[in-house]
Design an enzyme around this catalytic site. Structure first.
Site, short mmCIF file in Angstrom:
data_model
loop_
_atom_site.label_atom_id
_atom_site.label_comp_id
_atom_site.label_asym_id
_atom_site.label_seq_id
_atom_site.Cartn_x
_atom_site.Cartn_y
_atom_site.Cartn_z
N ALA A 1 75.13 -30.90 51.85
CA ALA A 1 75.06 -29.64 51.07
C ALA A 1 73.63 -29.16 50.77
CB ALA A 1 75.87 -29.81 49.79
N ASP B 1 79.88 -31.55 47.65
CA ASP B 1 79.62 -30.27 48.31
C ASP B 1 79.85 -29.11 47.36
OD1 ASP B 1 80.41 -32.25 50.61
OD2 ASP B 1 79.15 -30.66 51.43
N ASN C 1 84.12 -33.23 48.29
CA ASN C 1 83.15 -34.01 49.08
C ASN C 1 83.84 -34.40 50.38
OD1 ASN C 1 80.53 -35.27 49.32
ND2 ASN C 1 81.55 -37.23 49.13
N LYS C 2 83.12 -35.08 51.22
CA LYS C 2 83.60 -35.46 52.56
C LYS C 2 85.01 -36.03 52.52
CE LYS C 2 82.08 -34.86 55.63
NZ LYS C 2 82.51 -33.62 56.34
O1 MRU Z 1 80.17 -32.25 56.72
P1 MRU Z 1 78.90 -32.75 56.09
O2 MRU Z 1 78.27 -33.89 56.80
O3 MRU Z 1 77.93 -31.60 55.82
O4 MRU Z 1 79.37 -33.27 54.67
C1 MRU Z 1 78.43 -33.82 53.80
C2 MRU Z 1 79.01 -34.41 52.58
O5 MRU Z 1 80.19 -34.35 52.34
C3 MRU Z 1 78.03 -34.99 51.61
O6 MRU Z 1 78.60 -36.06 50.94
C4 MRU Z 1 77.64 -33.90 50.59
O7 MRU Z 1 77.19 -32.75 51.25
C5 MRU Z 1 76.61 -34.35 49.65
S1 MRU Z 1 75.08 -34.59 50.43
C6 MRU Z 1 73.86 -34.85 49.31
#
Ligand code: MRU
Length: 352
Positions: free
Chosen positions: A47, A238, A248-249
């Site tokens: 993010a 996110d 989040n992921k």
């Molecule tokens: O699909 P991505 O790799 O962009 O997803 C990232 C995540 O879910 C992270 O955990 C989130 O962005 C936090 S990063 C500091």
């Protein structure tokens, strides 16, 4: 130090995260359209990192925008912003960063500043967002480090490290800060199917920094929690809704439920720019659906029968009841989050 992305006069340089850990390449993205593609295709991801990349994309696009009239330039600026905003829907940092660039542009236009000077100021703004992001992560690290006992083993999911930010990381920044404060900390990293951010990126950056890391597949987390091997969980986010629900992921929700079942605290580390007070709860967070190829193939090799139906939501939402604390650069938010998050966003830090 890991350089996720940086500005140069030729364009935005970004490590191509799709190739890590086997290849470490730093291509330069010379137009805003190339930056938009890089965000969409996950050359850069995480993010805060996509927020900074988008801001740099806006600065790059406007630097090279051509029109004989101010109205023409305004239209071009809008087009650049909406193209970058259309790349990925879930991480609110993307929209936060573009809005910040928009507000600056509108203020400068209103003040009658010449276009040449606006171009310079947009570049300076994007570059300072990069510097600020690292400072924010360090501050988050100092608050979060208090939560990690000496000798802890922290489980994390996806990559919320230097690679997901301008540098240092959110969840991994907290781990780095705890280690810098003299504590001994080890990490368990979920591999994070389907894009493998845990295996490819988290394991890579921790290993590079000599931080002890054990890589596990996603379905092993519960086993290690039950066996008493995990002290706490720390993940990034996110988008955090006003009530503390956390997007989040994909897979984060399962980890949070397992943590609660096993009496293990589940922490979220995220900058204030990830908190979206406009979104009441997790139901209002848009969840990105990614190409089915990410599920059916690994490194170009098919692992599923051709033609099978695929679902590939890139994120899930963890309800606030599973979250013990949200770590930000202004301090910790504890339940009830509707109150504590509002206070933090409005500037009043709570103590750890
Ligand atoms: O699909 P991505 O790799 O962009 O997803 C990232 C995540 O879910 C992270 O955990 C989130 O962005 C936090 S990063 C500091």
């Amino acid at each position: 130090m890991i350089e996720t992305l940086y500005w140069t006069d030729e364009g935005v340089v970004m490590v191509d995260q799709r190739l890590l850990p086997t290849e470490e390449l730093y291509p330069v993205f010379t137009t805003y359209l190339e930056v938009a593609d890089a965000i969409r295709e996950m050359v850069v991801r995480g993010a805060p990192a996509i927020g900074v990349a988008a801001a740099m994309g806006v600065a790059l696009g406007f630097r090279d925008a051509k029109s004989d009239t101010e109205a023409g330039l305004d239209a071009k600026f809008e087009e650049i912003c909406s193209t970058l905003a259309g790349t990925r829907p879930t991480a609110v940092n993307l929209f936060w960063a573009i809005d910040r660039m928009k507000r600056l542009y509108q203020r400068l236009r209103k003040d009658g500043v010449a276009s040449a000077s606006i171009r310079e100021k947009l570049i300076a703004e994007a570059r300072s967002m990069h510097t600020e992001d690292i400072e924010i992560n360090r501050s988050m690290g100092r608050f979060g480090a208090e939560l990690i006992p000496d000798g802890a083993t922290v489980l994390t999911h996806c990559n919320a490290g230097a690679l997901a930010t301008a540098g240092y990381g959110t969840a991994l920044g907290v781990i780095r800060a705890a280690i810098e404060s003299g504590k001994s900390v080890a990490v368990f990293a979920d591999e994070t199917r389907p894009f493998l951010q845990g295996a490819r990126l988290t394991a890579w950056e921790l290993h590079k920094d000599n931080i002890p890391v054990t890589l596990i597949t996603d379905n092993m987390a519960g086993h290690f929690m039950k066996a008493g091997k995990i002290t706490c969980v720390i993940v990034g986010a996110d988008r955090i809704a006003a009530n503390g629900d956390v997007a989040n992921k994909i897979g984060t929700y399962s980890v949070a439920v397992l943590a609660k079942e096993n009496g293990i605290p589940f922490y979220v580390a995220a900058p204030i720019s990830t908190i979206d007070l406009e979104t009441k709860d997790g139901d209002g967070i848009p969840i990105e659906e990614r190409p089915s190829l990410e599920v059916t193939h690994v490194k170009g090799n098919a692992i599923a029968p051709e033609g099978v139906t695929i679902a590939n939501p890139a994120f899930d939402v963890t309800p606030n009841r599973y979250v013990a604390a949200i770590i930000t650069e202004r301090g910790l938010a504890r339940p009830p989050f509707s109150e504590s998050l509002r206070k933090l966003v409005n500037g009043a830090a709570e103590s750890a």
